[in-house]
Design an enzyme around this catalytic site. Structure first.
Site, PDB file in Angstrom:
ATOM      1  N   CYS A 113       0.766  -1.187  -0.156  1.00  0.00           N
ATOM      2  CA  CYS A 113       0.283   0.132   0.210  1.00  0.00           C
ATOM      3  C   CYS A 113       0.651   1.490  -0.200  1.00  0.00           C
ATOM      4  O   CYS A 113       0.363   2.419  -0.501  1.00  0.00           O
ATOM      5  CB  CYS A 113      -0.948   0.000   1.257  1.00  0.00           C
ATOM      6  SG  CYS A 113      -1.346  -1.869   1.286  1.00  0.00           S
ATOM      7  N   HIS A 241      -2.994   6.536   1.872  1.00  0.00           N
ATOM      8  CA  HIS A 241      -3.376   5.419   2.037  1.00  0.00           C
ATOM      9  C   HIS A 241      -4.951   4.916   2.172  1.00  0.00           C
ATOM     10  O   HIS A 241      -5.135   5.779   3.543  1.00  0.00           O
ATOM     11  CB  HIS A 241      -2.398   4.356   2.810  1.00  0.00           C
ATOM     12  CG  HIS A 241      -2.955   2.828   2.070  1.00  0.00           C
ATOM     13  ND1 HIS A 241      -3.928   2.914   0.929  1.00  0.00           N
ATOM     14  CD2 HIS A 241      -3.325   1.605   2.473  1.00  0.00           C
ATOM     15  CE1 HIS A 241      -3.815   0.973   0.985  1.00  0.00           C
ATOM     16  NE2 HIS A 241      -4.423   1.010   1.692  1.00  0.00           N
ATOM     17  N   ASN A 272     -10.728  -0.430  -0.875  1.00  0.00           N
ATOM     18  CA  ASN A 272      -8.655   0.617  -0.295  1.00  0.00           C
ATOM     19  C   ASN A 272      -8.287  -0.944  -2.144  1.00  0.00           C
ATOM     20  O   ASN A 272      -8.636  -2.579  -2.289  1.00  0.00           O
ATOM     21  CB  ASN A 272      -8.562  -0.469   0.860  1.00  0.00           C
ATOM     22  CG  ASN A 272      -6.822  -0.784   0.941  1.00  0.00           C
ATOM     23  OD1 ASN A 272      -6.750  -0.508   0.289  1.00  0.00           O
ATOM     24  ND2 ASN A 272      -6.739  -1.487   2.318  1.00  0.00           N
TER      25      ASN A 272
HETATM   26  O1  UT7 Z   1      -4.215  -1.756   3.314  1.00  0.00           O
HETATM   27  C1  UT7 Z   1      -3.445  -2.286   4.120  1.00  0.00           C
HETATM   28  C2  UT7 Z   1      -3.583  -1.689   5.794  1.00  0.00           C
HETATM   29  N1  UT7 Z   1      -4.493  -2.738   6.565  1.00  0.00           N
HETATM   30  C3  UT7 Z   1      -5.413  -1.439   7.263  1.00  0.00           C
HETATM   31  O2  UT7 Z   1      -5.400  -0.242   7.461  1.00  0.00           O
HETATM   32  C4  UT7 Z   1      -6.198  -1.916   7.592  1.00  0.00           C
HETATM   33  C5  UT7 Z   1      -6.549  -2.033   9.678  1.00  0.00           C
HETATM   34  N2  UT7 Z   1      -7.235  -2.583  10.521  1.00  0.00           N
HETATM   35  C6  UT7 Z   1      -8.777  -2.566  10.384  1.00  0.00           C
HETATM   36  O3  UT7 Z   1      -9.404  -1.494   8.904  1.00  0.00           O
HETATM   37  C7  UT7 Z   1     -10.095  -2.656  11.104  1.00  0.00           C
HETATM   38  O4  UT7 Z   1      -8.924  -3.842  11.872  1.00  0.00           O
HETATM   39  C8  UT7 Z   1     -10.953  -4.451  10.255  1.00  0.00           C
HETATM   40  C9  UT7 Z   1     -11.525  -2.932   9.506  1.00  0.00           C
HETATM   41  C10 UT7 Z   1     -10.213  -4.678   9.129  1.00  0.00           C
HETATM   42  C11 UT7 Z   1     -11.719  -4.141  10.776  1.00  0.00           C
HETATM   43  O5  UT7 Z   1     -12.490  -3.292  11.715  1.00  0.00           O
HETATM   44  P1  UT7 Z   1     -12.098  -4.338  13.802  1.00  0.00           P
HETATM   45  O6  UT7 Z   1     -12.967  -2.870  14.092  1.00  0.00           O
HETATM   46  O7  UT7 Z   1     -10.833  -3.695  14.027  1.00  0.00           O
HETATM   47  O8  UT7 Z   1     -12.907  -4.895  13.272  1.00  0.00           O
HETATM   48  P2  UT7 Z   1     -12.845  -6.887  14.127  1.00  0.00           P
HETATM   49  O9  UT7 Z   1     -12.080  -7.319  13.034  1.00  0.00           O
HETATM   50  O10 UT7 Z   1     -12.143  -6.646  15.830  1.00  0.00           O
HETATM   51  O11 UT7 Z   1     -13.477  -7.553  14.139  1.00  0.00           O
HETATM   52  C12 UT7 Z   1     -15.331  -6.827  15.071  1.00  0.00           C
HETATM   53  C13 UT7 Z   1     -16.570  -7.647  15.184  1.00  0.00           C
HETATM   54  C14 UT7 Z   1     -16.034  -9.296  14.805  1.00  0.00           C
HETATM   55  O12 UT7 Z   1     -17.703 -10.386  15.180  1.00  0.00           O
HETATM   56  P3  UT7 Z   1     -16.972 -10.026  17.291  1.00  0.00           P
HETATM   57  O13 UT7 Z   1     -16.059 -11.307  17.216  1.00  0.00           O
HETATM   58  O14 UT7 Z   1     -16.815  -9.373  17.791  1.00  0.00           O
HETATM   59  O15 UT7 Z   1     -18.443 -11.256  17.185  1.00  0.00           O
HETATM   60  C15 UT7 Z   1     -15.503  -9.901  13.713  1.00  0.00           C
HETATM   61  O16 UT7 Z   1     -15.865 -11.144  13.560  1.00  0.00           O
HETATM   62  O17 UT7 Z   1     -16.880  -7.767  13.866  1.00  0.00           O
HETATM   63  C16 UT7 Z   1     -17.482  -9.026  12.909  1.00  0.00           C
HETATM   64  N3  UT7 Z   1     -16.757  -8.743  11.514  1.00  0.00           N
HETATM   65  C17 UT7 Z   1     -17.527  -8.535  10.320  1.00  0.00           C
HETATM   66  N4  UT7 Z   1     -19.292  -8.303  10.970  1.00  0.00           N
HETATM   67  C18 UT7 Z   1     -19.586  -7.911   9.845  1.00  0.00           C
HETATM   68  C19 UT7 Z   1     -15.624  -8.683  10.737  1.00  0.00           C
HETATM   69  N5  UT7 Z   1     -16.015  -8.330   9.884  1.00  0.00           N
HETATM   70  C20 UT7 Z   1     -16.901  -8.398   9.071  1.00  0.00           C
HETATM   71  C21 UT7 Z   1     -17.497  -7.230   8.776  1.00  0.00           C
HETATM   72  N6  UT7 Z   1     -19.431  -7.861   8.359  1.00  0.00           N
HETATM   73  N7  UT7 Z   1     -17.255  -7.668   7.392  1.00  0.00           N
END
Ligand code: UT7
Length: 316
Positions: A113, A241, A272
């Site tokens: 990225c 980014h 992204n």
């Molecule tokens: O470009 C490369 C660089 N990458 C980045 O900059 C990514 C950086 N990270 C992020 O932007 C965030 O961490 C994400 C957007 C990838 C994820 O967001 P988050 O707030 O960290 O969510 P999480 O992974 O902690 O998941 C929270 C909850 C989980 O459920 P439980 O375990 O709390 O019940 C996930 O299973 O959200 C759930 N979840 C979803 N729910 C609905 C994960 N993906 C989804 C989804 N739809 N697509």
């Protein structure tokens, strides 16, 4: 002798197929509210027939047409990408062939990225050193090829597209339009974001990447400004980014931008697109005439590696 380089024109390309959050709910256990509030994306573009080289070529063609230069003037082509499937020939030579650029130095660069800022820095150095006169620098990705469409944690995040810049030398005595690059990496954290050969799909420990981006990167963005002799409050625009609006807002909070500065949030409509995200967003700002010519814009990429890079450029 040249004093440095500047970007003279930009171009971009996105596939025509729009995939909305609602579309994704048909095959994934997800919803529009979660994607918008946690990430900020409303829709993304997904390529059907286009390859990384096709999209890179379309973006480069537009940038070259807008630059006033011709294929004969270009002697360096750099393509930043982490999703090109073919190992050889590289994307850069394919783009050169498509555009009729006869014998350029041509190479691909993979820092995921942050790739576009790495590539702009590399082209700037080549022009300063006299190794190139005019360059085309491209960020291009077909992330849909390396996305596991059954994994809701990643499938909602990514999109396809390309953005390109034409760069040229600035004669001695004139002000360069590309500031010094600030580039680096955190290789000890490399495994938190992967596309591995044996399982060629994007995997990430999202929260670790999120924490790294929101807690560690702002000082590097500020340092890129300092190296260019520009205070962040003087920036006309910030083009980071496009991974997550919460990450962008977190960095912006610590930058000290002026109230009038534009902050690119192209991910809302593009998702992204890794190395393509910064040039896509910048090209659209220029197309919409949102930033005046000559105004300082901070580019800042970060992601896989983990790597980061940024520089202040003057808007073409
Ligand atoms: O470009 C490369 C660089 N990458 C980045 O900059 C990514 C950086 N990270 C992020 O932007 C965030 O961490 C994400 C957007 C990838 C994820 O967001 P988050 O707030 O960290 O969510 P999480 O992974 O902690 O998941 C929270 C909850 C989980 O459920 P439980 O375990 O709390 O019940 C996930 O299973 O959200 C759930 N979840 C979803 N729910 C609905 C994960 N993906 C989804 C989804 N739809 N697509």
């Amino acid at each position: 002798m040249v004093a440095g380089s500047r970007i003279v024109a930009m171009g971009h390309y996105q596939p025509s197929r729009v995939v909305t959050n609602e579309d994704l709910t048909k095959t994934l256990d997800t919803n529009d509210e979660w994607i918008r509030s946690r990430v900020g994306i409303a829709e993304r573009r997904i390529a059907d027939t286009e390859t990384v080289a096709d999209m890179a070529g379309f973006a480069a063609e537009k940038a070259l047409a807008a630059s006033g230069l011709t294929a004969a003037d270009i002697d360096l082509v750099i393509v930043a990408t982490c999703s090109s499937i073919d190992r050889c020939p590289n994307v850069a030579t394919r783009v050169a062939n498509k555009l009729g650029i006869a014998a350029p130095a041509a190479y691909d660069l993979n820092t995921a990225c942050s790739g576009f800022s790495y590539a702009v820095g590399s082209a700037d150095h080549a022009i300063r050193a006299g190794a190139a006169r005019n360059a085309i620098v491209i960020g291009a990705e077909k992330l849909s090829d390396v996305t596991d469409w059954s994994d809701r944690k990643t499938a909602v995040l990514f999109g396809d597209g390309a953005g390109a810049a034409v760069m040229t030398g600035v004669p001695d005595g004139e002000e360069p339009g590309v500031g010094p690059v600030l580039w680096g990496s955190a290789p000890d954290k490399g495994d938190v974001l992967r596309i591995e050969g044996w399982r060629p799909y994007i995997e990430q420990e999202g929260q670790i990447v999120f924490r790294w981006a929101t807690t560690e990167l702002a000082p590097f963005a500020i340092e890129a400004c300092r190296r260019a002799g520009v205070d962040p409050s003087e920036l006309a625009a910030f083009v980071p980014h496009q991974a997550n609006t919460r990450i962008i807002d977190g960095i912006v909070k610590r930058l000290g931008l002026s109230e009038n500065a534009i902050v690119a949030k192209d991910l809302v409509e593009s998702g992204n697109t890794s190395a393509a995200s910064v040039p896509l967003a910048l090209s659209k700002l220029i197309e919409r005439r949102e930033v005046p010519s000559g105004a300082p814009v901070l580019l800042f990429g970060f992601g896989g590696g983990l790597t980061y890079a940024g520089q202040v450029v003057r808007c073409p």
